[in-house]
Design an enzyme around this catalytic site. Sequence first.
Site, short mmCIF file in Angstrom:
data_model
loop_
_atom_site.label_atom_id
_atom_site.label_comp_id
_atom_site.label_asym_id
_atom_site.label_seq_id
_atom_site.Cartn_x
_atom_site.Cartn_y
_atom_site.Cartn_z
N SER A 136 -1.78 -3.37 10.94
CA SER A 136 -0.74 -4.37 8.78
C SER A 136 0.50 -5.16 9.97
O SER A 136 0.95 -4.64 10.54
CB SER A 136 -0.76 -3.63 7.99
OG SER A 136 -1.98 -3.50 7.92
N CYS A 182 0.30 -7.38 11.99
CA CYS A 182 0.69 -7.64 13.52
C CYS A 182 0.69 -8.91 13.96
O CYS A 182 0.06 -8.55 15.11
CB CYS A 182 0.62 -6.57 13.98
SG CYS A 182 2.04 -4.59 13.99
N TYR A 215 -1.25 -3.85 -6.73
CA TYR A 215 -1.42 -4.54 -5.67
C TYR A 215 -2.11 -4.28 -3.88
O TYR A 215 -2.94 -2.84 -3.81
CB TYR A 215 -0.07 -4.11 -4.95
CG TYR A 215 1.52 -5.59 -4.27
CD1 TYR A 215 1.40 -6.62 -5.10
CD2 TYR A 215 0.85 -5.53 -2.94
CE1 TYR A 215 2.16 -7.43 -4.09
CE2 TYR A 215 1.38 -6.71 -2.47
CZ TYR A 215 1.64 -7.26 -3.09
OH TYR A 215 2.38 -8.74 -1.64
N ASP A 247 -9.13 -9.67 8.96
CA ASP A 247 -8.36 -8.74 8.63
C ASP A 247 -9.78 -7.66 8.64
O ASP A 247 -8.76 -6.19 8.83
CB ASP A 247 -8.01 -8.25 6.83
CG ASP A 247 -7.12 -7.47 6.33
OD1 ASP A 247 -6.55 -6.75 7.46
OD2 ASP A 247 -7.65 -6.93 6.15
N LYS A 259 -9.36 -2.39 1.43
CA LYS A 259 -9.29 -1.14 2.77
C LYS A 259 -10.08 0.00 1.91
O LYS A 259 -10.53 0.76 2.91
CB LYS A 259 -7.85 -0.92 2.49
CG LYS A 259 -7.25 -2.10 2.64
CD LYS A 259 -7.51 -3.03 4.21
CE LYS A 259 -6.49 -3.65 4.74
NZ LYS A 259 -6.09 -4.21 5.79
N ARG A 270 0.42 -0.89 -0.18
CA ARG A 270 -0.16 0.22 -0.34
C ARG A 270 0.81 0.94 0.18
O ARG A 270 2.06 1.52 0.63
CB ARG A 270 -0.82 0.11 1.29
CG ARG A 270 -1.65 -1.07 0.91
CD ARG A 270 -2.66 -1.13 2.07
NE ARG A 270 -2.22 -1.25 3.68
CZ ARG A 270 -2.30 -0.20 4.70
NH1 ARG A 270 -1.79 0.43 4.16
NH2 ARG A 270 -1.28 -1.01 5.92
N ARG A 282 2.31 -12.48 -0.34
CA ARG A 282 0.85 -12.64 -0.21
C ARG A 282 0.37 -13.48 -0.45
O ARG A 282 0.59 -14.26 -1.52
CB ARG A 282 -0.24 -11.41 0.07
CG ARG A 282 0.39 -10.07 0.60
CD ARG A 282 -0.56 -10.14 1.69
NE ARG A 282 0.14 -8.66 2.27
CZ ARG A 282 -0.43 -8.43 3.80
NH1 ARG A 282 -1.16 -8.82 4.76
NH2 ARG A 282 -0.25 -7.46 4.39
N HIS A 319 -10.35 -3.05 10.82
CA HIS A 319 -9.55 -3.64 10.67
C HIS A 319 -8.91 -4.71 11.70
O HIS A 319 -8.27 -4.41 12.99
CB HIS A 319 -7.88 -2.58 10.69
CG HIS A 319 -6.81 -3.29 10.02
ND1 HIS A 319 -5.63 -2.99 10.14
CD2 HIS A 319 -6.80 -3.92 9.03
CE1 HIS A 319 -4.79 -3.34 9.24
NE2 HIS A 319 -5.68 -4.69 8.77
P1 GTP Z 1 -2.17 -7.75 6.91
O1 GTP Z 1 -3.19 -8.74 6.21
O2 GTP Z 1 -1.36 -6.69 6.92
O3 GTP Z 1 -3.33 -6.88 8.31
O4 GTP Z 1 -1.76 -8.21 8.57
P2 GTP Z 1 -2.17 -9.24 9.71
O5 GTP Z 1 -2.48 -8.78 11.29
O6 GTP Z 1 -3.12 -9.94 9.31
O7 GTP Z 1 -0.47 -10.06 10.22
P3 GTP Z 1 0.01 -11.51 9.81
O8 GTP Z 1 -0.91 -12.45 11.26
O9 GTP Z 1 -0.24 -12.49 8.77
O10 GTP Z 1 1.43 -11.56 11.06
C1 GTP Z 1 2.32 -11.06 10.10
C2 GTP Z 1 3.75 -11.43 10.33
O11 GTP Z 1 3.36 -11.24 12.49
C3 GTP Z 1 4.03 -13.03 9.95
O12 GTP Z 1 5.87 -12.33 9.89
C4 GTP Z 1 3.76 -13.09 11.51
O13 GTP Z 1 4.60 -14.68 10.97
C5 GTP Z 1 4.12 -12.63 12.68
N1 GTP Z 1 3.37 -13.20 13.96
C6 GTP Z 1 1.98 -13.25 14.23
N2 GTP Z 1 2.11 -13.63 15.34
C7 GTP Z 1 2.41 -13.51 16.07
C8 GTP Z 1 3.35 -13.57 17.07
O14 GTP Z 1 2.60 -14.27 17.75
N3 GTP Z 1 4.57 -13.74 17.69
C9 GTP Z 1 5.70 -13.25 16.80
N4 GTP Z 1 7.09 -13.21 17.33
N5 GTP Z 1 5.17 -12.89 15.69
C10 GTP Z 1 4.10 -13.65 14.95
C1 SPV Z 2 -2.88 -4.13 5.77
O1 SPV Z 2 -1.75 -3.93 4.39
O2 SPV Z 2 -3.33 -4.41 6.80
C2 SPV Z 2 -3.79 -5.97 4.69
C3 SPV Z 2 -2.91 -6.06 3.28
O3 SPV Z 2 -4.22 -5.98 5.19
S1 SPV Z 2 -3.86 -4.79 1.85
O4 SPV Z 2 -5.25 -5.57 1.88
O5 SPV Z 2 -2.77 -4.53 0.71
O6 SPV Z 2 -4.19 -3.74 2.72
MN MN Z 3 -4.62 -5.24 7.04
#
Ligand code: GTP
Ligand code: SPV
Ligand code: MN
Length: 618
Positions: free
Chosen positions: A284, A286, A233, A309, A242, A94, A401, A262
Amino acid sequence: MSIAEISQDTHTTAGHTEPASTGAAAAGLQALRDWVDAIAALAQPDQVLWCNGSQRESDLLTKQMVAEGKLIKLNPEWRPNSYLARSAPSDVARVEGRTFICSEREDDAGPTNNWQDPASMRDELAGVFSGSMRGRTMYVVPFSMGPIGGPLSQLGVQVTDSAYAVLSMGIMTRTSDAVLDLIADGTPWVRAVHSVGAPLAPGEDDVAWPCNETKYIVQFPESREVWSYGSGYGGNALLAKKCIALRIASVMGRDEGWLAEHMLLIRVISPEGRSYHVAAAFPSACGKTNLAMLRPTIPGWRVETLGDDIVWLRPGEDGRMWAINPEAGFFGVAPGTGESTNVTAVETLWGNTIFTNVALRDDGDVWWEGLTDTPPAHLTDWEGNDWTPDSGRPAAHPNSRFTVGAAQCPAIASDWEDAVPLDAILFGGRRATNVPLVVEATDWTHGVFMGATISSEKTAAAEGTVGELRRDPFAMLPFCGYNMADYWAHWLRIGQELRFDRSPRMFQVNWFRKDDDGSFLWPGFGDNSRVIEWIIRRLDGDVPATETPIGRVPVPGDLNVDGLGLAEETLGKLFAIDAESWQAEADLTEEFFDSFGTKVPAALRAELASLRYRLRTS
Ligand code: GTP
Ligand code: SPV
Ligand code: MN
């Protein structure tokens, strides 16, 4: 004309053929047709095709994209009906710096959004979109966020010159002709215009990932409209996500008394067989997808996935908060998703998946950092170059992704399309220091204060410096379609519509606190179930809590750490609250609040004052 018809008549040239309409239903459809015609007249595509999200349509599109070199078909032996897309290296996340909220009044966008006068922005967009689809097909994608016709659902139509966006929207939304019937009947819908901004001259060869160095992601909140230019993307291009389900929907929610967030959404089932619904707002990359697919490491507990999400929240007549996931798929971060961290996601991705910017194995399957502990000896990296483990660079892009249907997730709740009553809301972020593993808010207002003051280290999900600490209130910094301070006031108002004893309880969590040597103090992932267990014990009134200046934390011994081998000292570090550092945080919070001027709700100023008082006297 539909894609299926086109495929039967390969000699068809251009045409603005529209869906048939019948009798009285014509008015709603006419407005849609007029709009599609107007965009086509501006962007000048070679042809306009109406999409219906069918399997046949996606088969035809993928076939065509493979032939054009825009998708790589993965080896069906490992990954049936799955594809790899490689974006341009300049188009990988983004672009918050090019994202605009063009409300009529600047004050309605607020200091955290880029604002431009809507009239001047419309002029500018008319310039860049003029002829921007030349040599390409313009697809018309009607979709519903939430089940088609559902009480909390919203309709939209995206026109786009990206077949990749069409395929992805087909997975992430309910794309269907049935949406046209509702539009015909007069149901309101959001207009979304997308162009990759790469017109083709006659005879010019296309590239694998067309895009433009100049980008615009523009929301017009009052007219419920999105215009996106230059990027193919993720959130820049799948406008239902979003742009609509968060930025535009947050404004709808402000006007209509609900919230677009979110957040992930899960059902937690206790060993006693009781169900609880938990939503969590993390910025994002996290950990939302990971927590959404949590496999508890403690005996007897189960988690069902509802969404990863976006969650729409609405106070019900029963005084409870009701929640739905408006999406139909997951657009999840690949790196870090593996057998040891998120086996549910790995199982979800068995087939029918579009991967973007991951690495390609020599056997025609995919790989990314963290999928397996040991990388393959040879790969083709996300840019198409040879890669070996000593290449010294990641094989998959950090924001690579997967796009996959939610129904394919083995942990998906059987009723995942329905609204559920919410029991708890979690706020989190990546904080190497200061923020304890879990803190309970004392009441709704304190919870809103927690959400409003969350900060988090930046990730690769957006452009900018990874690791830099920034405020990300409610994980909505890049996604709130109006003034953030008005949004806090709206959260406070919504709280008043809930029944005191039925409103969700709020907690702050931090899986990412680090030791002095930079390692994570908490194992995270499946072991986050231990924190969830404590939260649920609190909801049920089963355990007391220890009061601290920043909120309530577990009484020593109450957090189940059986079998973790966590040193007493580590637990101490996970929950350490340093009054001096928190006073410094409070100073930064005041500065942050001041940037919103007089709009900050008095109740949040009061929370800050009480926090400072408690820190001084603790
Ligand atoms: P968006 O799709 O961008 O909104 O992100 P999201 O919040 O769904 O993030 P996602 O769950 O895909 O996690 C992103 C990264 O954080 C990955 O590389 C995970 O491995 C890492 N991660 C997730 N949960 C944990 C945790 O409990 N501990 C640690 N150390 N890393 C974590
Ligand atoms: C984020 O960045 O919080 C996502 C990926 O979930 S995107 O849809 O590209 O914004
Ligand atoms: Mn997101």
